[in-house]
Design a protein around this motif. Structure first.
Motif, short mmCIF file in Angstrom:
data_model
loop_
_atom_site.label_atom_id
_atom_site.label_comp_id
_atom_site.label_asym_id
_atom_site.label_seq_id
_atom_site.Cartn_x
_atom_site.Cartn_y
_atom_site.Cartn_z
N ALA A 180 6.51 -0.19 -5.98
CA ALA A 180 6.21 -0.60 -4.61
C ALA A 180 5.92 0.62 -3.74
O ALA A 180 5.01 0.60 -2.91
CB ALA A 180 7.37 -1.40 -4.04
N ASN A 181 6.68 1.67 -3.94
CA ASN A 181 6.46 2.91 -3.19
C ASN A 181 5.12 3.55 -3.52
O ASN A 181 4.48 4.17 -2.67
CB ASN A 181 7.59 3.90 -3.48
N THR B 77 0.15 -3.49 -6.13
CA THR B 77 -0.17 -4.63 -5.27
C THR B 77 0.91 -5.70 -5.28
O THR B 77 1.39 -6.14 -4.23
CB THR B 77 -1.51 -5.26 -5.69
N THR C 182 4.34 -4.33 -3.92
CA THR C 182 4.23 -4.05 -2.49
C THR C 182 4.29 -5.34 -1.68
O THR C 182 4.91 -5.39 -0.61
CB THR C 182 2.93 -3.30 -2.18
N TRP D 170 7.86 -6.57 -1.53
CA TRP D 170 8.59 -5.71 -0.60
C TRP D 170 8.26 -6.08 0.85
O TRP D 170 9.15 -6.20 1.69
CB TRP D 170 8.24 -4.25 -0.86
N LYS D 171 6.99 -6.27 1.15
CA LYS D 171 6.58 -6.60 2.52
C LYS D 171 7.10 -7.98 2.93
O LYS D 171 7.47 -8.17 4.10
CB LYS D 171 5.06 -6.54 2.65
N GLY E 5 2.44 1.86 -4.33
CA GLY E 5 1.34 1.02 -3.90
C GLY E 5 0.93 -0.08 -4.85
O GLY E 5 -0.13 -0.70 -4.66
#
Length: 461
Positions: free
Chosen positions: A336-337, A341, A344, A347-348, A339
């Motif tokens: 996630a850190n 997809t 991430t 996480w968002k 990038g």
């Protein structure tokens, strides 16, 4: 008061309300039931703000049938944010209507005085106040609700409070130093802490609240933490570490529920309570494997080897499960850190729903004092104050499972628990009840807080 700014979409999905927000029914309804036992009204009216998936409604309906009073005399009004609905809540409402009346009203907690046509006997909330703090104006939003409650409660009525327990300290701003060395925790702090401090509603703005991160004998920015396993020492307010802990747990559970890691454990329902030793938080975890590839073939094989088949899924010792799956969570955070997809997006999604929230905003001392000081200022003809009357009106329920997990990951874990308080709306003319309540506060509050409560009550009285 300003409207909440969060999107209810983040907390109104069927999966969240029907699963994640539909647990602990007995705990959520416990104080409501206690208040019902003590109310003098033959036809009591109960209000629950934010019923979520209806767990407390279902619990209450299962208990009311044992009362000598006519069951149909109990009226329940549920207040939920606009657009928030769930099938589990609908089922709970239907169940309650077999023992009493139940009405669902949509609106915001801050507008409760406009949503209720008359004063009621009991109001209950669960996990509402940390959302009001985070999205509804910080401390001013909390204090406004505290001043509103006496205007919608009958004299002698009850307010049942349940939210996240803060810390064993007089203040959340006491500076302490914690150390972190597990890669998953270092990566989480690197990604979460700068975002929370910039975008979240929190009280850590004073000069003495500065967060100082040291790694390799140097002061570093939290966003630049080395996550290779080098121990980090962080000096910050005690309450901030409570935030890191609690958010890590909600994030971990969110990723687990998503199935992204290749397995989905049962975190709610009967299977989530398969205890080896409840007192120590030791449990068996029931889980199913899915197609995601964050666990390698070797890791999945190892996980199966340490598990036992159970119906259509597997079960495993919780301590072993935590150790094995931490590998996958670490890899997920790294991705996630970097990038990725899919990672991430997960996480968002969690950050949008949970990342702005402040769970520990008041210690017990501060909570009881704030309720008394603000409620006594309510615009009512008959002055009253919200205080617990009996010692057992204030309870703390530990999260043994999470505390076990934290104690194995952190050198100085902070207690994870729920805080329960049953407040009574005490008219200032009821001297005996008021005296009993003040005696109860003596065992819970510092002398300075007691002096403030005494001054506020006498000023209004």
């Amino acid at each position: 008061m300003p409207r909440p700014i969060f999107s209810t979409d983040h907390k109104s999905t069927a999966r969240y309300l029907d699963l994640a927000a539909n647990a602990h029914g007995r705990e959520k309804g416990f104080l409501m039931l206690e208040a019902l036992r003590r109310t003098q009204n033959a036809k009591p009216h109960i209000v629950e703000i934010g019923p979520g998936g209806g767990a407390s409604v279902e619990f209450l309906s299962s208990q009311i049938g044992g009362y000598a009073r006519a069951e149909q005399n109990v009226a329940l009004t549920l207040i939920e944010a606009p657009g928030v609905e769930s099938s589990s809540l609908a089922s709970a409402i239907s169940l309650f209507r077999s023992v009493g009346s139940c009405e669902l009203v949509h609106g915001f907690a801050q507008d409760i005085h406009n949503l209720l046509p008359c004063a009621v006997d009991i109001i209950s909330t669960s996990a509402l106040f940390h959302e009001v703090y985070s999205y509804g104006g910080g401390y001013s939003g909390l204090h406004a609700i505290m001043r509103t409650l006496p205007t919608v409660l009958v004299p002698g009525g009850f307010f049942a409070y349940r939210d996240v327990y803060a810390v064993d300290s007089g203040t959340l701003h006491r500076r302490v130093t914690q150390c972190y060395e597990a890669r998953s925790w270092l990566q989480f702090i690197r990604m979460f802490l700068p975002y929370y401090l910039e975008h979240g509603t929190h009280p850590y703005h004073h000069a003495d609240d500065e967060i100082v991160v040291r790694q390799n004998s140097r002061i570093v920015d939290a966003s630049k933490l080395d996550t290779s396993g080098e121990c980090a020492f962080i000096s910050a307010p005690l309450g901030l570490f409570r935030e890191i802990q609690r958010h890590y747990i909600t994030f971990r559970d969110h990723v687990w529920r998503s199935g992204t890691l290749g397995f989905t454990p049962a975190l709610e329902g009967q299977l989530s309570n398969d205890w080896i030793d409840l007192r120590t938080g030791h449990k068996r975890v029931h889980y199913t494997l899915c197609d995601a590839e964050w666990l390698t073939t070797a890791q999945k094989t190892m996980l199966r080897a340490m598990s036992e088949p159970y119906d259509d899924h597997h079960t495993i010792d919780g301590d072993i499960f935590d150790n094995v799956t931490d590998v996958a969570l670490t890899a997920f955070l790294d991705a996630a850190n970097d990038g990725d997809t899919g990672c991430t997006q997960v996480w968002k999604d969690w950050r949008a729903r949970e990342g702005h929230e402040t769970y520990a905003y008041l210690t017990l001392d501060e909570l009881l004092c704030a309720f008394a000081e603000n409620s006594v200022q309510a615009a009512t003809e008959q002055p009253a104050v919200l205080m617990p009357v009996q010692a057992n009106d204030v309870r703390r329920i530990e999260r043994h499972y999470y505390n076990r997990f934290l104690s194995k990951r952190l050198p100085n874990p902070l207690l994870d628990a729920k805080q329960l308080v049953l407040f009574r709306n005490i008219p200032l003319t009821e001297v005996d009840t008021l005296t009993e309540a003040l005696e109860t506060l003596q065992g819970l509050c510092a002398k300075e807080s007691l002096a403030r409560v005494y001054e506020a009550v006498n000023r209004r009285g």
